[in-house]
Design an enzyme around this catalytic site. Structure first.
Site: not given
Ligand code: 6PG
Length: 470
Positions: A135, A190, A193-194, A197
């Site tokens: 990231s 991840k 995470h997105n 986000e």
């Protein structure tokens, strides 16, 4: 004799190039590969190496065979390629070009189940596979990304020293790079995470629209307000770039953002995160709301058509900027709560051992969702495993009831959709409700399908049926 590369990088797109420059700046010897596609991708690696002086000592290739031979054994290759078929295609070839003990790292946004399948495929030839979430976009890849790693633990032991060098450093100087478990753990983290986000971005978009209404469409005032939030616990990378973006005007004096078509795209990770929450039974209603807000935005022609059919009118209503900021902050806590809770549930489901404080720490620098809040969480998770129980959140939340209703009313009265803000509110209410309405759902299920239910205070888990079926 040409010195062999310590690392091989596959794919000279923006991320591959930036990551290569990062490696070189830390003194690594690199071999660079970009495929050859006649008329479309010719001499890409060579041109990139010539463009960036720092890469001119790299050995560049268009032949995968020669590229593989140019790397020190055990070979360490990072794929910086688009997720999907491209990865499978190159692995088909690499499986037979590489040798036992070589390591392949997928540094793209791959689906975590694909990573697990690919690891098994390569294991047949004893090639070690790592799924690595990267990231930070171009800037992060260049100056230090946040690295979320999963897969073969032995392979991680071989590569971790190098990866820690190129990773971002947290506020204490520790590398933002960690191993989270076998299989697709790195790519899973991840993906969450997105998901977080997507919500962070959507919340800012909702706040932006509310502020535009508040400041009667004055971009400059909106920009200044958001900029001032940076000097508080609301500070984040996404808040900062939003206030930078809002400073741009075109030659005719229009704010640049107003020239951009209002349809948000996506590359799939938000949808995977949403699906995964549903699959493991971990409520992630904010990610879902943010994703669907993007989908709704894409339906531009329908929105235009339906806008003519609505007869809703705006009503007078007021809020203070302080209230809006407070609600924005609280929504962010709730967003992080859902994301981190999902990680906890997934760890149980997939047998990973992940420490939430470590996840927050490696996201506190380098990543797109780095923020003051993330830094706070990187220490708070050591004493509490749930954001809902954290004192700072509870104190602020318990003093905010009026602010919530006021902001939600303001949006409603001004006909502004606030999917993530209102979902945060509903989620909090639902999660703090001692008695829910799910008893009625159970009765309905039993009525039409004899699905059964458990009675209050019932000791054993046997199912009962209601009087209706008699
Ligand atoms: C990052 C980003 C990065 C990228 C996503 C955005 O952490 O650096 O998450 O991976 O921005 O691909 O995804 P969408 O195109 O779906 O918005």
């Amino acid at each position: 004799m040409i010195e062999k590369g310590a690392w091989g990088i596959v794919g000279m797109g923006i991320m591959g190039t930036s990551l290569s420059r990062n490696f070189i700046s830390h003194g690594f010897k690199l071999s660079l590969y970009n495929r050859y596609v006649k008329g479309k991708e010719e001499k890409v690696a060579l041109e990139i190496a010539q463009k960036y002086g720092i890469l001119d000592k790299c050995i560049v290739f268009e032949s995968l065979e020669d590229f593989v031979k140019s790397i020190n054994i055990p070979r360490k290759l990072i794929l910086m390629l688009p997720a999907g078929e491209t990865i499978d295609k190159i692995l088909q070839k690499l499986k037979f070009l590489l040798e036992k003990g070589d390591i392949i790292i997928d540094g793209g946004n791959s689906q975590f189940k694909d990573t697990e399948r690919r690891a098994l495929f390569l294991k047949e030839n004893e090639i070690q596979y790592i799924g690595m979430g990267v990231s930070g976009g171009r800037e992060g890849a260049l100056e230090g990304p946040s690295l979320m790693i999963g897969g073969d633990k032995r392979a991680y032991e071989t590569i971790k020293k190098d990866l820690k060098k190129i990773a971002a450093k947290d506020y204490k100087g520790n590398p933002c790079c960690s191993f989270f478990g076998s299989g697709g753990a790195g790519h899973y983290i991840k993906m969450i995470h997105n998901g977080i986000e997507y919500v962070e971005m959507q919340l800012l978009a909702e706040v932006f629209e509310l502020l535009m209404n508040y400041f009667k469409l004055d971009f400059e005032l909106v920009q200044k307000e958001l900029e001032s939030w940076q000097n508080s616990s609301s500070d984040s990378y996404l808040l900062r770039i939003t206030s930078i973006i809002l400073k741009y005007y075109d030659s005719e004096g229009s704010n640049f953002v107003s020239n951009i078509l209002d349809q948000a795209s996506n590359r799939g990770t938000g949808a995977w995160a949403t699906i995964s929450g549903a699959a493991i039974g971990s409520p992630n209603s904010l990610m879902t709301a943010a994703l669907h807000a993007r989908y709704t935005s894409v339906m531009k022609s329908k929105r235009v058509e339906f806008s003519k059919l609505s007869n809703f009118t705006k009503n007078k209503s007021s809020i203070s900027l302080k209230q809006l900021k407070k609600i924005y902050d609280l929504c962010r806590w709730i967003n992080h709560h859902q994301g981190f809770d999902m990680i906890n549930t997934a760890c149980k489901e997939y047998n990973w051992k992940t420490n939430l404080a470590t996840v927050a720490r490696i996201w506190s620098e380098g990543s797109i969702i780095k923020s003051k809040l993330m830094e706070t969480l990187s220490t708070s998770f050591w004493s509490s495993s749930s954001i809902m129980k954290m004192e700072r959140f509870r104190n602020s939340m318990n003093k905010s009831q009026n602010d919530w209703t006021q902001v939600i009313n303001y949006a409603g009265n001004n006909l502004i959709p606030i999917p993530c803000i209102s979902t945060s509110w509903n989620y909090f209410l639902a999660m703090t409700q001692k008695f829910s309405n799910a008893n009625l759902i159970q009765a309905q299920r039993d009525f039409f399908g004899s699905h059964g239910f458990i009675l209050n205070n019932q000791k054993e888990n046997s199912l009962n049926h209601g009087p209706w079926n008699k």
